[in-house]
Design an enzyme around this catalytic site. Structure first.
Site, PDB file in Angstrom:
ATOM      1  N   CYS A   1      -3.019   1.494   6.674  1.00 20.17           N
ATOM      2  CA  CYS A   1      -3.172   0.717   7.916  1.00 20.17           C
ATOM      3  C   CYS A   1      -3.895   1.518   8.989  1.00 20.17           C
ATOM      4  O   CYS A   1      -4.475   0.943   9.889  1.00 20.17           O
ATOM      5  CB  CYS A   1      -1.814   0.252   8.411  1.00 20.17           C
ATOM      6  SG  CYS A   1      -0.614   1.566   8.486  1.00 20.17           S
TER       7      CYS A   1
ATOM      8  N   GLU B   1     -10.305  -5.578   9.953  1.00 18.88           N
ATOM      9  CA  GLU B   1      -9.743  -4.476   9.171  1.00 18.88           C
ATOM     10  C   GLU B   1     -10.310  -4.559   7.752  1.00 18.88           C
ATOM     11  O   GLU B   1     -10.084  -5.547   7.042  1.00 18.88           O
ATOM     12  CB  GLU B   1      -8.218  -4.619   9.126  1.00 18.88           C
ATOM     13  CG  GLU B   1      -7.558  -3.532   8.321  1.00 18.88           C
ATOM     14  CD  GLU B   1      -6.048  -3.713   8.218  1.00 18.88           C
ATOM     15  OE1 GLU B   1      -5.574  -4.870   8.108  1.00 18.88           O
ATOM     16  OE2 GLU B   1      -5.346  -2.693   8.234  1.00 18.88           O
TER      17      GLU B   1
ATOM     18  N   ASN C   1       0.792  -1.239   0.000  1.00 22.97           N
ATOM     19  CA  ASN C   1       0.000   0.000   0.000  1.00 22.97           C
ATOM     20  C   ASN C   1       0.823   1.287   0.000  1.00 22.97           C
ATOM     21  O   ASN C   1       0.406   2.293  -0.560  1.00 22.97           O
ATOM     22  CB  ASN C   1      -1.024  -0.008   1.143  1.00 22.97           C
ATOM     23  CG  ASN C   1      -0.395  -0.091   2.506  1.00 22.97           C
ATOM     24  OD1 ASN C   1       0.691  -0.624   2.668  1.00 22.97           O
ATOM     25  ND2 ASN C   1      -1.077   0.434   3.492  1.00 22.97           N
TER      26      ASN C   1
ATOM     27  N   GLU D   1       4.716  -4.463  12.070  1.00 19.53           N
ATOM     28  CA  GLU D   1       3.794  -3.325  11.909  1.00 19.53           C
ATOM     29  C   GLU D   1       2.567  -3.877  11.188  1.00 19.53           C
ATOM     30  O   GLU D   1       2.625  -4.146   9.985  1.00 19.53           O
ATOM     31  CB  GLU D   1       4.451  -2.220  11.063  1.00 19.53           C
ATOM     32  CG  GLU D   1       5.718  -1.641  11.666  1.00 19.53           C
ATOM     33  CD  GLU D   1       5.446  -0.728  12.853  1.00 19.53           C
ATOM     34  OE1 GLU D   1       4.301  -0.262  13.003  1.00 19.53           O
ATOM     35  OE2 GLU D   1       6.372  -0.504  13.644  1.00 19.53           O
ATOM     36  N   LEU D   2       1.468  -4.046  11.927  1.00 16.17           N
ATOM     37  CA  LEU D   2       0.332  -4.795  11.377  1.00 16.17           C
ATOM     38  C   LEU D   2      -0.902  -3.910  11.191  1.00 16.17           C
ATOM     39  O   LEU D   2      -0.786  -2.693  11.118  1.00 16.17           O
ATOM     40  CB  LEU D   2       0.048  -6.008  12.272  1.00 16.17           C
ATOM     41  CG  LEU D   2       1.290  -6.858  12.618  1.00 16.17           C
ATOM     42  CD1 LEU D   2       0.936  -7.992  13.566  1.00 16.17           C
ATOM     43  CD2 LEU D   2       1.962  -7.402  11.370  1.00 16.17           C
TER      44      LEU D   2
ATOM     45  N   GLY E   1       2.716  -5.595   7.355  1.00 20.41           N
ATOM     46  CA  GLY E   1       1.696  -6.301   6.571  1.00 20.41           C
ATOM     47  C   GLY E   1       0.569  -6.762   7.462  1.00 20.41           C
ATOM     48  O   GLY E   1       0.287  -6.152   8.502  1.00 20.41           O
ATOM     49  N   SER E   2      -0.059  -7.852   7.070  1.00 17.26           N
ATOM     50  CA  SER E   2      -1.273  -8.288   7.769  1.00 17.26           C
ATOM     51  C   SER E   2      -0.923  -9.038   9.059  1.00 17.26           C
ATOM     52  O   SER E   2       0.138  -9.661   9.158  1.00 17.26           O
ATOM     53  CB  SER E   2      -2.079  -9.202   6.839  1.00 17.26           C
ATOM     54  OG  SER E   2      -1.275 -10.299   6.468  1.00 17.26           O
TER      55      SER E   2
END
Ligand code: NAP
Length: 468
Positions: free
Chosen positions: A277, A371, A147, A243-244, A223-224
């Site tokens: 995010c 999300e 993204n 970093e989710l 990411g996820s």
């Protein structure tokens, strides 16, 4: 791919498409297991050279790259817009922010230091001196999402270089072009060959190999949550930062300045089609001002220009794939089936979904709990601030949140009670400056980014004592 300062290809091409209309924008190649090994070996070979660079030499390389990126702004913005489909105006902003991240990393290289340890604070410490120095880890595997393909890569690569590490970067399969361009740009700025290697290919196929590789000391992942947790479970004793995701919430109190709160909430909900995010996904508005807020919000939303990402006027373009657009539209339908009201948007054309607004959404709908990562926002009302805080916290995630109010007491009560890594007063959660400490609690991850904080994660303190 880029390995040891060379272009590397394999027999398996991966075509890259513009998400908006599927047109071809480039081709990369799928890494084999041997190629991944080669990349880690190239990084391991470069690691001693990186470690030996003075802080000023590292800073100078990063500063030169900053100059080159500024000169390459338009080309890089086109690369970003082409691979991830974000409107060109947002891609330009991403390049500008990436340049900031580089500059902060260059500045941080000058500030890496340990501390003096007060040894004689212990009875056994008389006549001793102690100090820590911060040492690089060696080889870092950086795995990044689609993204913000450039700036989220920069948040790993800039600090890793500042800290004296070598890197193997695996960008998202859909967005590898800016990553390869960035590697070339850093090499042209004086980065030793092999200090930054880029391997491309499906994360499901090469991710585990990178995570398990004995030559890799740390995995830094954005990411996820699903992939992040898998990495954490497989990484053993390696350092990991994650970093989710999030389903960010903003509280709009009845004393909020709506002139400011409404436009920021609209941008925060629909920028990059909500594929951010910290995109605003849940708005909790005080019931006393619900109608006024909603009227203004819907008016501004209806003015958003939807179109081709290369058109300078476009504000909302496609999602990363048609399948993703279909998934988000399905979540909207599900919420409506559970009693929500669809008050704007909802129509999909190929990979593009209209900015979509739902009201009165059940707390059990996926739009409330998970999300969405799409252009959809749920607007619900509340009666007391305590209730609003409880609703915000009713989430598995905890990246960022915000409140609009003119009342300092309320603002700080919320700041203390909301469970997140970052809280903004009179700002939406979709707000990040690149020097900020950035990261989440709960399912939103572990560790912090922002060059200062990432350098801490990417170095180890070593203690040295001296018996005088
Ligand atoms: P993703 O599917 O988790 O992919 C992220 C990266 O992981 C990609 O490079 C992907 O490669 C790779 N990957 C996939 N499976 C892997 C495995 N088994 N082992 C190792 N790597 C693997 O996420 P995404 O769809 O690209 O991005 C969206 C997510 O990122 C959202 O949840 C969003 O909230 C989160 N995000 C968080 C932040 C933050 O700072 N907290 C910022 C941006 C995005 P492939 O592309 O080849 O599958």
């Amino acid at each position: 791919m880029r390995i040891g300062g060379r272009d590397v290809t394999t027999d398996t091409p991966i075509p890259i498409h513009l998400p908006y209309d599927g047109s071809d924008v480039g081709t990369v190649f799928e890494a084999t297991k041997d190629v991944v090994d080669e990349a880690v070996e190239a990084a391991a070979a470069a690691a001693p050279r990186m470690r030996a660079l003075t802080l000023d030499e590292r800073s100078t390389i990063l500063r030169r790259a900053w100059e080159k990126l500024n000169a390459d702004r338009e080309e890089m913005a086109m690369a970003v817009s082409s691979e991830c489909g974000k409107p060109i105006r947002e891609a330009r902003t991403e390049v500008d922010r990436s340049a900031q991240t580089l500059l902060f990393s260059a500045e941080q290289a000058h500030r890496i230091h340990g501390e003096v340890v007060p040894m004689d604070a212990s009875p056994g410490g008389k006549g001793r001196w102690g100090m820590t120095i911060r040492e690089p880890l060696g080889v870092i595997a950086a795995i990044t999402p689609f993204n913000f393909p450039l700036n989220l890569s920069m948040h790993k690569i800039g600090p890793a270089i500042a800290a004296g590490n070598a890197v193997v970067h695996k960008p998202a399969s859909s967005t590898p072009i800016s990553a390869i361009r960035l590697a070339r740009l850093l090499e042209a700025s004086g980065l030793p060959p092999g200090a930054l290697n880029v391997v491309t290919g499906p994360g499901g196929a090469i991710g585990d190999q990178l995570v398990f590789h004995p030559g890799v000391a740390m995995i830094t992942f954005t990411g996820s949550p699903e992939v992040g947790m898998r990495i954490r479970n497989l990484a053993g004793l390696k350092k990991v930062t994650l970093e989710l995701g999030n389903n960010s919430a903003v509280i709009i109190e009845d004393d909020a300045d709506l002139e400011k709160a409404v436009p920021r909430s609209v941008t925060g909900s629909f920028a990059h089609s909500g594929q951010v995010c910290i995109s605003v996904q849940r708005i909790f508005v005080n019931r006393k001002i619900r109608e006024e807020f909603l009227d203004r919000f819907l008016t501004l939303t209806s003015k958003l220009r939807i179109g081709h990402p290369f058109d300078a006027q476009t504000e909302v373009s496609s999602l990363i794939t048609e399948a993703e657009a279909r998934r988000v539209a399905g979540w909207v339908e599900e919420a409506v089936g559970q009693g929500a009201h669809l008050v704007a948007g909802g129509q999909r054309r190929r990979a593009t979904l209209e900015p979509t607004v739902l009201t009165d959404v059940s707390p059990d709908s996926r739009i409330s709990c998970l999300e969405a990562f799409g252009p959809v926002v749920a607007v619900n009302s509340y009666d007391s601030l305590g209730e609003a805080i409880e609703l915000v916290n009713r989430s598995e995630y905890g990246l960022q949140a915000g409140i609009y109010t003119r009342d300092l007491e309320k603002a700080f009560a919320a700041a203390r009670q909301v469970q997140v890594g970052g809280f903004h007063i009179n700002e939406v959660p979709q707000y990040r400056l690149d020097q900020m400490p950035y990261g989440g609690v709960k399912r939103s991850g572990i560790g912090r980014e922002g060059p200062k904080y990432a350098v801490e994660e990417m170095t180890e303190p070593k203690l040295i004592t001296w018996n005088v």
